[in-house]
Design an enzyme around this catalytic site. Sequence first.
Site, PDB file in Angstrom:
ATOM      1  CG  ASN A  16     -14.832   3.748  -7.179  1.00  0.00           C
ATOM      2  OD1 ASN A  16     -15.192   2.600  -6.937  1.00  0.00           O
ATOM      3  ND2 ASN A  16     -14.297   4.088  -8.330  1.00  0.00           N
ATOM      4  CE  LYS A  49      -4.461   0.953   0.227  1.00  0.00           C
ATOM      5  NZ  LYS A  49      -5.601   0.159  -0.256  1.00  0.00           N
TER       6      LYS A  49
END
Length: 415
Positions: A220, A105
């Site tokens: 989203n 990440k």
Amino acid sequence: MSKVNPFSMAQQQLDAAAEKLELEPAVHEFLRWPMKEIKVILPVRMDDGSTRIFHGYRVQYNTARGPAKGGLRWHPDETIDTVRALAAWMTWKTSVVDLPLGGGKGGVTCNPKELSETEKERLARAYIRTVWQNISVTQDVPAPDVYTTPQIMAWMMDEYETIRGQHHPGVITGKPISIGGSAGRGDATSRGGVYVTREAAKALNINLEGKTMAIQGFGNAGQYAATLGNQILGLKLVAASDSKGGVYNENGIDPEALVKYKQQTGTLQGFPETDSITNEELLELEVTVLYPAALEQVITEHNADKIKCKISCELANGPCTPEADDILYQNNVFVIPDFLANAGGVTVSYFEQVQNTYNYYWELDEIYQKLDVKMTHAFHNVYAMSKQEKINMRQAAYLVSVTKVAEACRLRGWV
Ligand code: NAD
């Protein structure tokens, strides 16, 4: 209310799994930490001619099962510990859906809402110029996350390819389709979440047609959950919220119209025929399905007792603390844990990488069908484990995932 350090929370979840699995101490300790962390300083020329310094991160948590994979988050609250936690969860996520990938990440501490498009482009390119030697299809493949977009991925891929002097579309996923993105990536996280909601409802003997859903976080993941939850499962949207607050109508809200309204006005507030609702109230609604789709730690020991949904499908990462998990389990709230519920995104990102490597692209139907197979299979593996061990779905998901990662580490002779 102060938040728990998210990385401590991720380690605590792993510790519980390690105990249950009776992991050897060295394997356990190895899996508690990222294998590699990169911290970068990014000087960016602003539109007014000044230079601002941003702090960026990339964490490659574990690469025993394959190259690191995970998104890039641009957020004012981004810290190394958030990135570490998200990278750990990516490791368990790629494992639970059985992708030949590890977990990683990254992020930049910034407020993208205050940056112009040209400043965002310079920040994206600056990030790649500092980390390019540590990313590649065989090392680590970034993707979008909170407040990063396909356009940002496009700039990043371009910077990488410019440095390398070659095409390497698979170095980053979540790209626009015209430059190597995959069909179906846009709604993949939510579609995967909807598929596992369907499987959970079957397992619990609930007919979802006409039942209610509430969505916290209308970005989203949340927007597609609203439209696909309605189209695929027949769920009725009764509430949705974003960082500015939420809207509610017990008779139902048209998800498509709400998405359009948010796109046009930038807010949910004032949507016709709805009442205002706070983020806290939304979580406590008596709905069949709750989709937490915003940020971490919104369900804690302080409100877990008030959560009345039947299924909580965690599209967000880390929305529920370990203490809250126990309370939800006692109260028969069926939690589909984050790294299973939202694995559809990384699954289609993986499909994107495969298509980039082959330089051959699949039709949408094929993507949906392959995604459904992966998500359904993962759900049933975890569900079977939860029944067998009489534990909640999060603990079961950890047992399934950690077992595979630990085995890969042992087979490589690392521990
Ligand atoms: P996004 O930036 O598109 O949307 C985030 C939404 O959350 C925005 O509508 C924002 O207004 C809202 N929000 C922010 N703070 C809030 C608060 N305090 N209360 C309520 N709403 C708030 O981001 P996204 O991509 O939809 O990601 C949302 C979550 O899903 C994150 O936890 C992310 O890690 C996770 N996730 C996303 C994907 C993906 O493919 N998009 C994949 C896996 C996991």
